[in-house]
Design a protein around this motif. Structure first.
Motif, PDB file in Angstrom:
ATOM      1  N   HIS A  62       0.839  -1.300  -0.044  1.00 38.92           N
ATOM      2  CA  HIS A  62       0.059  -0.045  -0.070  1.00 38.92           C
ATOM      3  C   HIS A  62       0.809   1.157  -0.032  1.00 38.92           C
ATOM      4  O   HIS A  62       0.322   2.516   0.054  1.00 38.92           O
ATOM      5  N   ASN A  63       1.969   1.243  -0.085  1.00 33.83           N
ATOM      6  CA  ASN A  63       3.050   2.410  -0.211  1.00 33.83           C
ATOM      7  C   ASN A  63       3.343   2.198  -1.750  1.00 33.83           C
ATOM      8  O   ASN A  63       4.719   3.214  -1.919  1.00 33.83           O
ATOM      9  N   ASN A  64       2.985   1.704  -2.462  1.00 35.93           N
ATOM     10  CA  ASN A  64       3.280   1.672  -4.104  1.00 35.93           C
ATOM     11  C   ASN A  64       4.620   1.201  -4.425  1.00 35.93           C
ATOM     12  O   ASN A  64       5.099   1.489  -5.198  1.00 35.93           O
ATOM     13  N   LYS A  65       4.845   0.208  -3.399  1.00 32.68           N
ATOM     14  CA  LYS A  65       6.374  -0.772  -3.752  1.00 32.68           C
ATOM     15  C   LYS A  65       5.738  -2.027  -4.038  1.00 32.68           C
ATOM     16  O   LYS A  65       4.599  -2.440  -3.550  1.00 32.68           O
ATOM     17  N   VAL A  66       6.424  -2.835  -4.918  1.00 32.88           N
ATOM     18  CA  VAL A  66       6.055  -4.319  -5.322  1.00 32.88           C
ATOM     19  C   VAL A  66       7.487  -5.023  -4.872  1.00 32.88           C
ATOM     20  O   VAL A  66       8.427  -4.432  -5.107  1.00 32.88           O
ATOM     21  N   VAL A  67       6.911  -5.890  -3.959  1.00 32.51           N
ATOM     22  CA  VAL A  67       8.040  -6.873  -3.495  1.00 32.51           C
ATOM     23  C   VAL A  67       8.277  -7.761  -4.763  1.00 32.51           C
ATOM     24  O   VAL A  67       7.182  -8.548  -5.015  1.00 32.51           O
ATOM     25  N   VAL A  68       9.418  -8.247  -5.275  1.00 29.29           N
ATOM     26  CA  VAL A  68       9.474  -9.065  -6.314  1.00 29.29           C
ATOM     27  C   VAL A  68      10.559 -10.306  -5.915  1.00 29.29           C
ATOM     28  O   VAL A  68      11.610  -9.466  -5.466  1.00 29.29           O
ATOM     29  N   GLY A 128      -1.314  -4.697   6.354  1.00 33.39           N
ATOM     30  CA  GLY A 128      -0.633  -4.616   5.090  1.00 33.39           C
ATOM     31  C   GLY A 128       0.583  -5.215   4.934  1.00 33.39           C
ATOM     32  O   GLY A 128       1.570  -4.839   3.941  1.00 33.39           O
ATOM     33  N   SER A 129       1.237  -5.711   5.943  1.00 34.72           N
ATOM     34  CA  SER A 129       2.357  -6.584   5.566  1.00 34.72           C
ATOM     35  C   SER A 129       2.286  -7.849   5.027  1.00 34.72           C
ATOM     36  O   SER A 129       1.347  -8.526   5.104  1.00 34.72           O
ATOM     37  N   VAL A 143       8.256 -18.993   7.391  1.00 34.44           N
ATOM     38  CA  VAL A 143       7.482 -17.604   7.340  1.00 34.44           C
ATOM     39  C   VAL A 143       8.180 -16.401   7.089  1.00 34.44           C
ATOM     40  O   VAL A 143       9.062 -16.227   8.347  1.00 34.44           O
ATOM     41  N   ARG A 144       8.055 -15.766   6.190  1.00 32.56           N
ATOM     42  CA  ARG A 144       9.051 -14.530   6.048  1.00 32.56           C
ATOM     43  C   ARG A 144       7.929 -13.382   5.919  1.00 32.56           C
ATOM     44  O   ARG A 144       6.678 -13.206   5.475  1.00 32.56           O
ATOM     45  N   ARG A 145       8.553 -12.316   6.699  1.00 34.70           N
ATOM     46  CA  ARG A 145       7.452 -11.156   6.697  1.00 34.70           C
ATOM     47  C   ARG A 145       8.199  -9.702   6.172  1.00 34.70           C
ATOM     48  O   ARG A 145       9.360  -9.713   6.476  1.00 34.70           O
ATOM     49  N   PHE A 146       7.572  -9.200   5.310  1.00 34.67           N
ATOM     50  CA  PHE A 146       8.071  -7.830   4.643  1.00 34.67           C
ATOM     51  C   PHE A 146       7.011  -6.755   5.135  1.00 34.67           C
ATOM     52  O   PHE A 146       5.856  -6.691   4.573  1.00 34.67           O
ATOM     53  N   ASP A 147       7.361  -5.693   5.874  1.00 36.92           N
ATOM     54  CA  ASP A 147       6.441  -4.776   6.301  1.00 36.92           C
ATOM     55  C   ASP A 147       6.833  -3.417   5.347  1.00 36.92           C
ATOM     56  O   ASP A 147       7.954  -3.314   5.073  1.00 36.92           O
ATOM     57  N   PRO A 148       5.667  -2.859   4.953  1.00 37.22           N
ATOM     58  CA  PRO A 148       5.770  -1.835   4.011  1.00 37.22           C
ATOM     59  C   PRO A 148       6.799  -0.651   4.609  1.00 37.22           C
ATOM     60  O   PRO A 148       6.609  -0.303   5.778  1.00 37.22           O
ATOM     61  N   ALA A 496      -8.618  -5.666  -3.894  1.00 35.39           N
ATOM     62  CA  ALA A 496      -7.412  -6.110  -3.227  1.00 35.39           C
ATOM     63  C   ALA A 496      -6.142  -6.561  -3.776  1.00 35.39           C
ATOM     64  O   ALA A 496      -6.415  -7.124  -4.896  1.00 35.39           O
ATOM     65  N   PRO A 497      -5.023  -6.083  -3.592  1.00 32.84           N
ATOM     66  CA  PRO A 497      -3.895  -6.480  -4.312  1.00 32.84           C
ATOM     67  C   PRO A 497      -3.547  -7.879  -4.238  1.00 32.84           C
ATOM     68  O   PRO A 497      -3.555  -8.252  -2.953  1.00 32.84           O
ATOM     69  N   SER A 498      -3.188  -8.470  -5.186  1.00 30.64           N
ATOM     70  CA  SER A 498      -3.166  -9.903  -4.911  1.00 30.64           C
ATOM     71  C   SER A 498      -1.426 -10.343  -4.998  1.00 30.64           C
ATOM     72  O   SER A 498      -0.632  -9.571  -5.374  1.00 30.64           O
ATOM     73  N   PHE A 499      -1.241 -11.613  -4.430  1.00 32.64           N
ATOM     74  CA  PHE A 499       0.005 -11.937  -4.505  1.00 32.64           C
ATOM     75  C   PHE A 499       0.192 -12.967  -5.681  1.00 32.64           C
ATOM     76  O   PHE A 499      -0.580 -13.938  -5.893  1.00 32.64           O
ATOM     77  N   SER A 500       0.859 -12.632  -6.771  1.00 33.22           N
ATOM     78  CA  SER A 500       0.835 -13.308  -7.898  1.00 33.22           C
ATOM     79  C   SER A 500       2.193 -14.244  -8.081  1.00 33.22           C
ATOM     80  O   SER A 500       3.350 -13.982  -7.819  1.00 33.22           O
ATOM     81  N   THR A 501       1.691 -15.604  -8.366  1.00 36.60           N
ATOM     82  CA  THR A 501       2.929 -16.668  -8.958  1.00 36.60           C
ATOM     83  C   THR A 501       2.141 -17.669  -9.370  1.00 36.60           C
ATOM     84  O   THR A 501       0.878 -18.083  -8.946  1.00 36.60           O
ATOM     85  N   HIS A 502       2.683 -18.352 -10.550  1.00 36.29           N
ATOM     86  CA  HIS A 502       2.108 -19.673 -11.169  1.00 36.29           C
ATOM     87  C   HIS A 502       0.936 -19.547 -11.483  1.00 36.29           C
ATOM     88  O   HIS A 502      -0.166 -20.388 -11.234  1.00 36.29           O
TER      89      HIS A 502
END
Length: 565
Positions: A62-68, A128-129, A143-148, A496-502
């Motif tokens: 939600h901070n307009n960043k994309v984790v890739v 939003g994490s 389990v990995r966590r990435f906070d905006p 809702a922003p989705s988690f995209s893979t496969h």
């Protein structure tokens, strides 16, 4: 680099004269018109020729960043970690296998992973994490966590990991956020179970017979099961060709739906895709209708022929889509045909309510070099088009094949971010025709054409003190550039922003809110009074992109948080 709409390709000229009959007495069959009739355009922008990693997984924050990120066991990437950032406990090498991409500035920086994320899953929590789960080898219970992160804490913003949190190995599993804010993690290779994050301390893991029953010998075809939270609070789970309505609170199967007709397999490695079509909220009705759409996949045996046969045999993919109105008393699949076969494609909800089908191939399955004939043209599907023969349109093609291990997601400005494609066991930049792809590009749908700018609304303010609560109303102030074009027809939509893979867009959903009235404030400014989402079943807690759509043209989204007050 911008690619304008080209003429129709010979591929679609070929399919214009080919017709296919779908067998199955338990479904309706709808055939589209000749597929080369309409190229509805849009355009492609190359954003980055290389981000150093292949975009196997992507999540918008939600901070307009994309984790890739991709995987850590495929050799050094083309992006180095800063020397001081290479941890002592790094598993494979000191190159980056994850980045943080800034949508606004079109820049990126490396992130540090400490365990293997190959074929893992993820979901945003209610704050939003990114809660990112499973993977391969030492990462299969992680389990990995990435906070905006925002400008004042960007230096400290990186992955945090717990390598032993999960109760089972989760490789090729699927996640879904639930109404109470928990995340359910379902399935995975040889994992016929599900569990929750945060962990259920009384009983950390639960057996689901459905997952064992739907597994094909050798081919599997039930990995990355499709999950969708329904408005009644139950979970729709689809694997292979079967689907159930599942009560995750009482751990019971409420209903089994009819098998999808036609015989094609739909989950990994046959790898079709699914979407929960837009949910329309009506204050006068106590219920909300829900409909699932599943497209593409591969016939039985396709994976074995591509992966185990020498020379490889690439079977034509499925060209069918099925729609199932799961809230009907007696749901029945209605089958349609895409303009061409498709496997490993992503289905992304646009703010207009249309679905874009993007990436993938026409032959083969998922797996190392197990597909061919890249599908360069996206398809647009309009679920509300009354004439079923006019629902599919063919869009402008990219020049970059996006095969196995590619991903796509919706951005707040209405573009589709597309990246990845690594159909090889390791990074391989010389193999033709499908090398490892490190680029990022964006597809700009037709509604972003400059000729529609006079109709495009812009959101000024959202009057709800930053948080949208269930069952309460709020107001949106917006402007429309051209005087006299507004006819009162607007809608307000949450995505809702989705988690995209496969080919799996985890947690994706679009909720159409009820607009009570619209008032004109000045020559160009308007105010809409809107009902918020009715409950957490239709809109689980968390951050959403809110679009105002005017005459089919969406605004740029503003981020809102949906929560109980």
């Amino acid at each position: 680099m911008r690619l304008e709409t080209p003429a129709a390709t010979s591929f679609f000229l070929l399919y214009a004269v080919v017709s296919t009959f779908i067998a199955g007495s338990t479904s309706d069959v709808i055939l589209p018109r000749s597929p080369f009739e309409i190229f509805t355009g849009g355009r492609w922008d190359l954003l980055q020729p290389s981000i150093g990693v292949s975009a196997m997984h992507m999540q918008l924050l939600h901070n307009n960043k994309v984790v890739v990120f991709d995987r850590t066991d495929s050799g050094p990437s083309n992006l180095s970690l800063p020397s001081q950032s290479c941890p002592d406990d790094v598993v494979f090498d000191c190159s980056a296998h994850s980045i943080l991409y800034d949508v606004v500035s079109n820049t990126f920086r490396p992130l540090t992973l400490r365990s293997d994320t190959w074929c893992s899953s993820g979901s945003l929590d209610s704050d939003g994490s990114l809660i990112q789960t499973g993977g391969y080898g030492a990462g299969d219970r992680a389990v990995r966590r990435f906070d905006p992160c925002f400008p004042n804490d960007v230096v400290l913003c990186d992955w945090a990991e717990n390598s032993t949190y999960l109760s089972s190995r989760r490789w090729y599993s699927t996640n879904q956020i639930l109404p109470d804010g928990r995340i359910i993690i379902v399935g995975g290779r040889r994992a016929f179970t599900y569990e929750f994050y945060p962990k259920n301390l009384d009983k950390p893991i639960f057996y689901l017979r459905f997952l064992a029953e739907t597994r094909d010998p050798i081919e599997e075809n039930n990995l990355y099961p499709f999950l969708h939270l329904l408005p009644d609070g139950n979970l729709f789970i689809f694997a292979n060709r079967r689907s159930i309505l599942f009560d995750f609170v009482n751990h019971t199967v409420v209903k089994e739906f009819p098998e999808i007709p036609g015989g094609d397999k739909r989950n990994y490695p046959s790898t079709g895709s699914s979407v929960l079509l837009p949910l329309w909220l009506d204050r006068e009705s106590r219920t909300t209708a829900a409909e699932i759409m599943i497209c593409g996949g591969a016939p039985p045996g396709s994976f074995l022929k591509a992966a185990r046969t020498i020379p490889k045999i690439f079977v034509e993919a499925s060209r069918t889509c099925g729609r199932l109105r799961v809230t009907d008393p007696n749901p029945r699949w209605v089958m349609e045909q895409m303009p061409a076969p498709r496997v490993m494609s992503d289905m992304i909800l646009l703010p207009t309510g249309d679905v874009i089908i993007i990436n993938g191939a026409t032959n083969g399955t998922a797996g190392w070099e197990d597909s061919t004939n890249a599908m360069l043209n996206p398809f647009l599907y309009s679920p509300d088009e009354p004439d079923p023969t006019r629902r599919f349109q063919i869009l402008a093609p990219t020049l970059i094949p996006r095969m196995y291990h590619s991903a796509a997601l919706l951005l707040p400005d209405g573009r589709i971010l597309v990246g990845g494609s690594n159909p090889h066991r390791n990074y391989n930049f010389t193999t033709r025709p499908y090398p490892t792809e490190l680029s990022l590009e964006a597809y700009l749908p037709r509604y972003l054409d400059p000729r529609f700018s006079r109709l495009r609304p812009s959101v000024l303010t959202v009057e709800m003190a930053g948080t949208m609560s269930y069952g309460n109303g709020f107001s949106v102030n917006f402007v429309i550039p051209a005087y006299g074009v507004f006819d009162g027809g607007i809608s307000v939509r949450l995505v809702a922003p989705s988690f995209s893979t496969h080919s799996t867009a985890m947690n994706q959903r679009l909720v159409v809110l009820r607009v009570r009235r619209v008032m004109q404030l000045s020559v160009f400014a308007y105010k809409a009074d809107v009902d918020g989402p009715s409950n957490a079943n239709v809109a689980p807690p968390g951050y959403y992109m809110m679009f105002v759509v005017h005459r089919g043209i969406p605004s740029e989204a503003v981020w809102v948080k949906v929560a109980r007050l």
